[in-house]
Write a protein that holds these residues in place. Structure first.
Motif, PDB file in Angstrom:
ATOM      1  N   VAL A  40      48.430   6.009  75.341  1.00  0.00           N
ATOM      2  CA  VAL A  40      48.491   5.706  73.912  1.00  0.00           C
ATOM      3  C   VAL A  40      47.269   4.896  73.486  1.00  0.00           C
ATOM      4  CG1 VAL A  40      49.777   4.485  72.119  1.00  0.00           C
ATOM      5  CG2 VAL A  40      51.000   5.847  73.829  1.00  0.00           C
ATOM      6  N   GLU A  41      46.888   3.919  74.301  1.00  0.00           N
ATOM      7  CA  GLU A  41      45.712   3.108  73.981  1.00  0.00           C
ATOM      8  C   GLU A  41      44.442   3.951  73.991  1.00  0.00           C
ATOM      9  OE1 GLU A  41      45.829   0.036  76.870  1.00  0.00           O
ATOM     10  OE2 GLU A  41      47.573  -0.997  75.974  1.00  0.00           O
ATOM     11  N   LEU A  42      44.302   4.838  74.999  1.00  0.00           N
ATOM     12  CA  LEU A  42      43.131   5.712  75.063  1.00  0.00           C
ATOM     13  C   LEU A  42      43.104   6.665  73.875  1.00  0.00           C
ATOM     14  CD1 LEU A  42      43.063   6.553  78.881  1.00  0.00           C
ATOM     15  CD2 LEU A  42      41.218   5.456  77.587  1.00  0.00           C
ATOM     16  N   GLY A  43      44.273   7.173  73.486  1.00  0.00           N
ATOM     17  CA  GLY A  43      44.332   8.056  72.330  1.00  0.00           C
ATOM     18  C   GLY A  43      43.852   7.355  71.078  1.00  0.00           C
ATOM     19  N   ASP A  44      44.273   6.104  70.884  1.00  0.00           N
ATOM     20  CA  ASP A  44      43.805   5.344  69.721  1.00  0.00           C
ATOM     21  C   ASP A  44      42.297   5.115  69.802  1.00  0.00           C
ATOM     22  OD1 ASP A  44      46.389   5.224  68.785  1.00  0.00           O
ATOM     23  OD2 ASP A  44      46.790   3.228  69.634  1.00  0.00           O
ATOM     24  N   GLU A  45      41.814   4.856  71.019  1.00  0.00           N
ATOM     25  CA  GLU A  45      40.387   4.577  71.194  1.00  0.00           C
ATOM     26  C   GLU A  45      39.525   5.799  70.867  1.00  0.00           C
ATOM     27  OE1 GLU A  45      37.235   3.098  74.663  1.00  0.00           O
ATOM     28  OE2 GLU A  45      39.403   3.070  75.047  1.00  0.00           O
ATOM     29  N   VAL A  46      39.894   6.973  71.376  1.00  0.00           N
ATOM     30  CA  VAL A  46      39.049   8.151  71.144  1.00  0.00           C
ATOM     31  C   VAL A  46      39.086   8.580  69.681  1.00  0.00           C
ATOM     32  CG1 VAL A  46      39.304   8.947  73.517  1.00  0.00           C
ATOM     33  CG2 VAL A  46      40.855   9.821  71.780  1.00  0.00           C
ATOM     34  N   ARG A  47      40.201   8.364  69.025  1.00  0.00           N
ATOM     35  CA  ARG A  47      40.281   8.732  67.616  1.00  0.00           C
ATOM     36  C   ARG A  47      39.502   7.773  66.727  1.00  0.00           C
ATOM     37  NH1 ARG A  47      44.954  11.159  69.468  1.00  0.00           N
ATOM     38  NH2 ARG A  47      46.086   9.193  69.776  1.00  0.00           N
ATOM     39  N   ALA A  48      39.123   6.614  67.305  1.00  0.00           N
ATOM     40  CA  ALA A  48      38.344   5.639  66.542  1.00  0.00           C
ATOM     41  C   ALA A  48      36.846   5.936  66.589  1.00  0.00           C
ATOM     42  CB  ALA A  48      38.607   4.232  67.072  1.00  0.00           C
ATOM     43  N   PHE A  49      36.415   6.857  67.469  1.00  0.00           N
ATOM     44  CA  PHE A  49      34.991   7.202  67.547  1.00  0.00           C
ATOM     45  C   PHE A  49      34.559   7.949  66.290  1.00  0.00           C
ATOM     46  CE2 PHE A  49      35.350   6.378  72.087  1.00  0.00           C
ATOM     47  CZ  PHE A  49      34.094   5.882  72.392  1.00  0.00           C
ATOM     48  N   ALA A  50      33.448   7.527  65.695  1.00  0.00           N
ATOM     49  CA  ALA A  50      32.866   8.276  64.580  1.00  0.00           C
ATOM     50  C   ALA A  50      32.221   9.550  65.118  1.00  0.00           C
ATOM     51  CB  ALA A  50      31.831   7.424  63.850  1.00  0.00           C
ATOM     52  N   GLU A  51      32.122  10.567  64.290  1.00  0.00           N
ATOM     53  CA  GLU A  51      31.562  11.848  64.718  1.00  0.00           C
ATOM     54  C   GLU A  51      30.145  11.682  65.242  1.00  0.00           C
ATOM     55  OE1 GLU A  51      31.869  16.021  65.336  1.00  0.00           O
ATOM     56  OE2 GLU A  51      33.367  14.498  64.831  1.00  0.00           O
ATOM     57  N   ARG A  52      29.350  10.821  64.609  1.00  0.00           N
ATOM     58  CA  ARG A  52      27.949  10.651  65.019  1.00  0.00           C
ATOM     59  C   ARG A  52      27.807   9.960  66.372  1.00  0.00           C
ATOM     60  NH1 ARG A  52      28.888   6.813  61.099  1.00  0.00           N
ATOM     61  NH2 ARG A  52      28.629   4.629  61.770  1.00  0.00           N
ATOM     62  N   ASP A  53      28.886   9.355  66.848  1.00  0.00           N
ATOM     63  CA  ASP A  53      28.836   8.631  68.124  1.00  0.00           C
ATOM     64  C   ASP A  53      29.378   9.441  69.294  1.00  0.00           C
ATOM     65  OD1 ASP A  53      27.794   6.373  66.860  1.00  0.00           O
ATOM     66  OD2 ASP A  53      29.801   5.621  66.361  1.00  0.00           O
ATOM     67  N   LEU A  54      29.760  10.685  69.029  1.00  0.00           N
ATOM     68  CA  LEU A  54      30.351  11.485  70.098  1.00  0.00           C
ATOM     69  C   LEU A  54      29.332  11.962  71.128  1.00  0.00           C
ATOM     70  CD1 LEU A  54      32.977  13.683  68.203  1.00  0.00           C
ATOM     71  CD2 LEU A  54      33.338  11.564  69.486  1.00  0.00           C
ATOM     72  N   ASP A  55      28.013  11.786  70.872  1.00  0.00           N
ATOM     73  CA  ASP A  55      26.993  12.238  71.825  1.00  0.00           C
ATOM     74  C   ASP A  55      26.653  11.166  72.853  1.00  0.00           C
ATOM     75  OD1 ASP A  55      25.717  10.491  70.101  1.00  0.00           O
ATOM     76  OD2 ASP A  55      23.836  11.624  70.065  1.00  0.00           O
ATOM     77  N   SER A  56      27.389  10.081  72.883  1.00  0.00           N
ATOM     78  CA  SER A  56      27.113   9.022  73.856  1.00  0.00           C
ATOM     79  C   SER A  56      27.879   9.262  75.153  1.00  0.00           C
ATOM     80  CB  SER A  56      27.502   7.654  73.275  1.00  0.00           C
ATOM     81  OG  SER A  56      28.905   7.559  73.134  1.00  0.00           O
ATOM     82  N   ARG A  57      27.317   8.730  76.231  1.00  0.00           N
ATOM     83  CA  ARG A  57      27.982   8.867  77.527  1.00  0.00           C
ATOM     84  C   ARG A  57      29.339   8.165  77.521  1.00  0.00           C
ATOM     85  NH1 ARG A  57      24.610   7.146  82.710  1.00  0.00           N
ATOM     86  NH2 ARG A  57      23.423   8.936  81.932  1.00  0.00           N
ATOM     87  N   ARG A  58      29.390   7.030  76.886  1.00  0.00           N
ATOM     88  CA  ARG A  58      30.655   6.292  76.842  1.00  0.00           C
ATOM     89  C   ARG A  58      31.734   7.102  76.125  1.00  0.00           C
ATOM     90  NH1 ARG A  58      33.484   2.901  73.552  1.00  0.00           N
ATOM     91  NH2 ARG A  58      34.762   1.328  74.644  1.00  0.00           N
ATOM     92  N   ALA A  59      31.332   7.803  75.056  1.00  0.00           N
ATOM     93  CA  ALA A  59      32.313   8.602  74.331  1.00  0.00           C
ATOM     94  C   ALA A  59      32.896   9.687  75.245  1.00  0.00           C
ATOM     95  CB  ALA A  59      31.676   9.236  73.101  1.00  0.00           C
ATOM     96  N   VAL A  60      32.011  10.340  76.019  1.00  0.00           N
ATOM     97  CA  VAL A  60      32.494  11.379  76.937  1.00  0.00           C
ATOM     98  C   VAL A  60      33.417  10.782  77.984  1.00  0.00           C
ATOM     99  CG1 VAL A  60      31.794  13.088  78.647  1.00  0.00           C
ATOM    100  CG2 VAL A  60      30.444  12.806  76.564  1.00  0.00           C
ATOM    101  N   GLN A  61      33.028   9.642  78.543  1.00  0.00           N
ATOM    102  CA  GLN A  61      33.843   9.006  79.575  1.00  0.00           C
ATOM    103  C   GLN A  61      35.227   8.648  79.050  1.00  0.00           C
ATOM    104  OE1 GLN A  61      31.283   5.735  80.618  1.00  0.00           O
ATOM    105  NE2 GLN A  61      30.224   6.886  82.230  1.00  0.00           N
ATOM    106  N   ARG A  62      35.280   8.100  77.856  1.00  0.00           N
ATOM    107  CA  ARG A  62      36.569   7.692  77.308  1.00  0.00           C
ATOM    108  C   ARG A  62      37.422   8.905  76.945  1.00  0.00           C
ATOM    109  NH1 ARG A  62      37.563   4.019  79.773  1.00  0.00           N
ATOM    110  NH2 ARG A  62      39.188   3.282  78.332  1.00  0.00           N
ATOM    111  N   HIS A  63      36.797   9.937  76.378  1.00  0.00           N
ATOM    112  CA  HIS A  63      37.549  11.152  76.059  1.00  0.00           C
ATOM    113  C   HIS A  63      38.059  11.831  77.329  1.00  0.00           C
ATOM    114  CE1 HIS A  63      35.928  10.664  72.006  1.00  0.00           C
ATOM    115  NE2 HIS A  63      36.710  11.638  71.594  1.00  0.00           N
ATOM    116  N   ALA A  64      37.196  11.851  78.385  1.00  0.00           N
ATOM    117  CA  ALA A  64      37.624  12.461  79.649  1.00  0.00           C
ATOM    118  C   ALA A  64      38.777  11.660  80.269  1.00  0.00           C
ATOM    119  CB  ALA A  64      36.447  12.532  80.621  1.00  0.00           C
ATOM    120  N   ALA A  65      38.685  10.327  80.174  1.00  0.00           N
ATOM    121  CA  ALA A  65      39.771   9.489  80.702  1.00  0.00           C
ATOM    122  C   ALA A  65      41.067   9.752  79.942  1.00  0.00           C
ATOM    123  CB  ALA A  65      39.376   8.017  80.605  1.00  0.00           C
ATOM    124  N   TYR A  66      40.947   9.939  78.650  1.00  0.00           N
ATOM    125  CA  TYR A  66      42.127  10.237  77.829  1.00  0.00           C
ATOM    126  C   TYR A  66      42.756  11.561  78.252  1.00  0.00           C
ATOM    127  CZ  TYR A  66      44.622  11.871  73.633  1.00  0.00           C
ATOM    128  OH  TYR A  66      45.553  12.380  72.764  1.00  0.00           O
TER     129      TYR A  66
END
Length: 491
Positions: free
Chosen positions: A261-287
């Motif tokens: 649930v926490e990861l789901g909230d976190e990935v949905r908080a990413f702005a579209e322009r920030d989805l090209d970051s490594r951290r964004a991929v890591q968090r989405h993959a963890a989710y």
């Protein structure tokens, strides 16, 4: 960073590096005609007018005397890799002492000799000390002539070889293979880097979207079944060995649900322009990983509750536990017939494996009958199922060792095969079963894993066998202390 900004920065960097590299390359073009072209056609295979016409306009980086020498080495040259080297040196000592240095221990300064033996199928390149190039460049010059030589076009091959030498002898860094490669690589890498940078950004954005899509679907299923999973956990019999272990996994499920649930909230908080970051991929993959693992775990908890309590769905739950083991046992015949080479099929380990597989399939059917009659407890049935898979793993281990021993022709080949098999043996595949979930440390060896290790090991061994050197041969058999630079290779 947005994708648009990546494109702008990458394009500017590519233009700057590429323009500088191209300007440097053009400024370092060769300018010198050959000082002299000497033709020593003792094999009588060249047409000198075409040879000279073909070299007209060829430019060297340094003033260079070119000699083209042909020689018929006869039958002996077919097996003696140094035959052409020796023939060129002998010809120089007998007929062309101007090709030699003053002490006759090296080739003369400013000289390049291209030699070919049409009978021995050898091509050689020889250089004065001040015109010497590296071994890789020597082989590249020889390789340039080989297509024509292989087709019997001796004049055309000689032209190609001399032109290749002109590009390399005395070449400034930017025109040498290494320098040109570095400059070209700098430009290409900048372009590729820019493209990759943009591509990586797009790839990361797409990965984030895919991870979120899969994770959202799995999370929806987990949330939907959450109350039911909690109910299944309450009816797990603590007195059962597997029930107790699965209660521990339910504790993992409870903690994992909060994390999901926490990861789901976190990935949905990413702005579209920030989805090209490594951290964004890591968090989405963890989710995604957390959500899908919980989706599988709640299914296993449900199967455990159904099977251990023998409720109305126990038979289907048992079938899901048996399915991967049955697939491995049924896959033995195909493994032997399609994947093992004929000389390996007679190994005693193969016969033992087949016998074990046949007995194992019979035992699975017997086990189902015992469960139907309640002649065996669910815990004992799971223990028997695990023992069947452990026995299969042990027999596949024995076959892997025998395969490495028989297939390899040297200890290094046997080691390569063993390592490939062991790597697959250590890779625990994901399997949403009671046995695999109850004991996360349990490892087994299945027929699919064996097949993958066999294929990888065989490929590595055969590649090693076929990678015997076909490089150039340097040195002179009867040259005494002669140390002139040069080598020859076969075509």
């Amino acid at each position: 960073m947005s994708i648009r900004r990546r494109v702008l920065i990458g394009g500017a960097a590519t233009l700057a590096v590429g323009g500088a590299s191209l300007g440097w390359f053009l400024a370092a073009a060769p300018q010198h005609e050959a000082l002299e072209v000497q033709v020593e056609d003792t094999a009588e295979v060249l047409y000198p007018p075409d040879l000279l016409a073909g070299l007209d306009g060829t430019r060297f980086h340094e003033p260079t005397t070119v000699a083209v020498f042909t020689h018929r080495g006869g039958q002996a040259a077919l097996t003696d890799d140094r035959a052409l080297n020796d023939a060129v040196l002998e010809h120089a000592r007998q007929e062309r002492t101007d090709w030699l240095s003053a002490d006759e221990q090296r080739w003369a300064d400013g000289l390049f000799v291209l030699a070919v033996d049409p009978e021995g199928r050898l091509v050689g390149t020889y250089f004065g000390d001040d015109r010497e190039v590296g071994e890789g460049a020597q082989l590249a010059i020889q390789d340039a002539a080989k297509p024509d030589f292989q087709a019997g076009r001796w004049t055309e091959g000689s032209v190609a070889g001399v032109q290749a030498a002109a590009d390399r002898i005395g070449a400034p860094v930017i025109r040498q293979t290494g320098g040109a490669v570095v400059a070209a690589l700098a430009s290409l890498l900048t372009l590729a880097g820019a493209g990759t940078w943009v591509g990586v950004g797009l790839h990361r954005v797409n990965r984030c979207r895919r991870h979120r899509e899969v994770g959202d679907a799995a999370m929806a299923a987990v949330v939907r079944d959450h109350d039911l999973t909690r109910l299944h956990a309450t009816v797990l019999p603590e007195s059962s060995r597997y029930g107790g272990l699965m209660l521990q996994r339910h504790d993992d499920y409870t903690r994992g649900f909060r994390e999901m649930v926490e990861l789901g909230d976190e990935v949905r908080a990413f702005a579209e322009r920030d989805l090209d970051s490594r951290r964004a991929v890591q968090r989405h993959a963890a989710y995604e990983q957390r959500a899908t693992s919980l989706d599988h775990l709640d299914d296993v908890i449900a199967d455990t509750a159904a099977f251990l309590n023998r409720d109305s769905g126990w038979a289907a739950a048992w079938d899901r536990q048996v399915a991967p083991v049955r697939a491995d046992l049924e896959g033995v015949d195909g493994l032997v017939e399609r994947d093992l080479r004929a000389k390996l099929r007679g190994l005693p380990e193969v016969q033992q494996l087949r016998a074990l597989a046949s007995a194992g399939l019979v035992d699975l059917d017997r086990l189902r009958g015992d469960l139907d009659r309640q002649a065996i407890s669910p815990d004992d049935a799971l223990d028997r199922l695990r023992a069947t898979r452990d026995s299969l793993s042990a027999q596949l281990d024995a076959l892997a060792a025998a395969t490495a021993r028989e297939f390899g022709t040297s200890e290094s080949e046997r080691t390569t095969m063993r390592d490939a098999m062991h790597e697959q043996r250590r890779a625990r595949p994901h399997e949403p079963t009671i046995l695999a979930t109850a004991d996360p440390t349990w490892l087994w060896f299945g027929t699919g894993m064996f097949r993958s290790g066999l294929s990888t090991g065989t490929s590595q061994v055969e590649q090693s066998r076929s990678s015997s050197s076909t490089g150039a041969t340097s040195g002179y058999s009867g040259g005494g202390s002669f140390s002139g630079a040069g080598s020859s290779s076969r075509f």
